[in-house]
Design an enzyme around this catalytic site. Sequence first.
Site, PDB file in Angstrom:
ATOM      1  N   LEU A 142       4.826   6.717  -0.298  1.00  9.55           N
ATOM      2  CA  LEU A 142       4.168   5.707   0.515  1.00  9.55           C
ATOM      3  C   LEU A 142       3.982   4.475  -0.355  1.00  9.55           C
ATOM      4  CD1 LEU A 142       1.344   7.816   2.269  1.00  9.55           C
ATOM      5  CD2 LEU A 142       3.531   7.103   3.255  1.00  9.55           C
ATOM      6  N   ASP A 143       4.072   3.294   0.245  1.00  3.98           N
ATOM      7  CA  ASP A 143       3.819   2.077  -0.507  1.00  3.98           C
ATOM      8  C   ASP A 143       2.404   2.095  -1.076  1.00  3.98           C
ATOM      9  OD1 ASP A 143       6.320   1.178   0.227  1.00  3.98           O
ATOM     10  OD2 ASP A 143       5.587   0.026   1.940  1.00  3.98           O
ATOM     11  N   LYS A 144       2.198   1.335  -2.120  1.00  4.73           N
ATOM     12  CA  LYS A 144       0.901   1.295  -2.806  1.00  4.73           C
ATOM     13  C   LYS A 144      -0.259   1.123  -1.835  1.00  4.73           C
ATOM     14  CE  LYS A 144      -1.753  -1.598  -6.009  1.00  4.73           C
ATOM     15  NZ  LYS A 144      -1.743  -2.823  -6.853  1.00  4.73           N
ATOM     16  N   THR A 146      -0.216   1.447   1.546  1.00  2.70           N
ATOM     17  CA  THR A 146      -0.158   2.248   2.765  1.00  2.70           C
ATOM     18  C   THR A 146      -0.952   3.525   2.533  1.00  2.70           C
ATOM     19  OG1 THR A 146       2.010   1.386   3.399  1.00  2.70           O
ATOM     20  CG2 THR A 146       1.363   3.489   4.359  1.00  2.70           C
ATOM     21  N   ARG A 241       7.576  -1.843   8.046  1.00  2.00           N
ATOM     22  CA  ARG A 241       7.203  -3.234   7.784  1.00  2.00           C
ATOM     23  C   ARG A 241       8.356  -4.185   8.113  1.00  2.00           C
ATOM     24  NH1 ARG A 241       5.103  -2.800   1.723  1.00  2.00           N
ATOM     25  NH2 ARG A 241       4.587  -5.015   2.065  1.00  2.00           N
TER      26      ARG A 241
END
Length: 328
Positions: A142-144, A146, A241
């Site tokens: 997961l993105d930082k 998210t 995104r």
Amino acid sequence: MAIAQQKIHLQAQVPDALYGKRLDQALAEMFPDYSRSRIKDWILAQQVTVNGVVMDKPREKLIGGEAIEIQTELAVQSGHEAQDNIKLDIVFEDEHILVINKPTDLVVHPGAGNSDGTVLNALLAHAPEVASVPRAGIVHRLDKDTTGLMVVAKTVPAQTYLVEQLQAREISREYEAVVCGTMVAGGTVDAPMGRHPTKRTSMAVREYGKPAVTHYRVMEKFRAHTHLRLKLETGRTHQIRVHMSHLRHPLVGDPLYGGRPRPPRAAGEELVNMLRNFKRQALHAAQLELAHPITSEWMSWKAPLPQDMVDLLAVLRADSKENAQDWD
């Protein structure tokens, strides 16, 4: 990042039941802890012998009874520090897998600018055995900024099967997001993605990129924003995104793809401040479903929305109620 080599030495006799099977197929059945693609790589690298003869053709047919020997090495990460001061919100754990609910502002894997203080560092402290698993058992990220659910493999067999499920699109991942603009109905974005042609840290919809499919449906509409439920069919970097931005409905707070805050006409101070100060993409991995890699039991987990998204929705709801005459 330091890489260590874990030595692997496997020996077995081909069962008669595998008569006529290709070498890579037979070995994948004989050594189920390792994926067929990994075994194929070992064959091509001449790390497999049949009756003492080095093999380099995965398509070679077997008759049964052959003596198999595999001598190879498996690259595993080392050198990362176990840090027990990073709290993990563990949703499920057994001896094979671990499911966590990741908070915002926590990087999954060490990298440039984030050498420690990551999910991986916390995992090494909580479950030291992941140090012997490729990529420390992390099979998706997961993105930082998210939040939400992600699964980690604690053993090589678990990692093998989870990666195969991901590649076969058999793991179900559903997200909630708040996007700019009012969306009338749900739909599907089927738009290939690749690295942005000029912004190397960003992704973009590209004609010759890798396939990327995102399904979405409307959960709640506001004056100038929409609460969405999204389901990934593929798992490209920044996929939701990028796809939402491609539809001209970027995520609230998205620093890469969102642009400036977009309050509706005559918005109150509370909403303007909320949008201005929401410093991360409003995206949460809300549900995760998969077949347990060892028992094959179908499992499902849910993670409630984090407080910042709950607060955001409350302010948007209040604004829409106060200005009902403007958009009903």
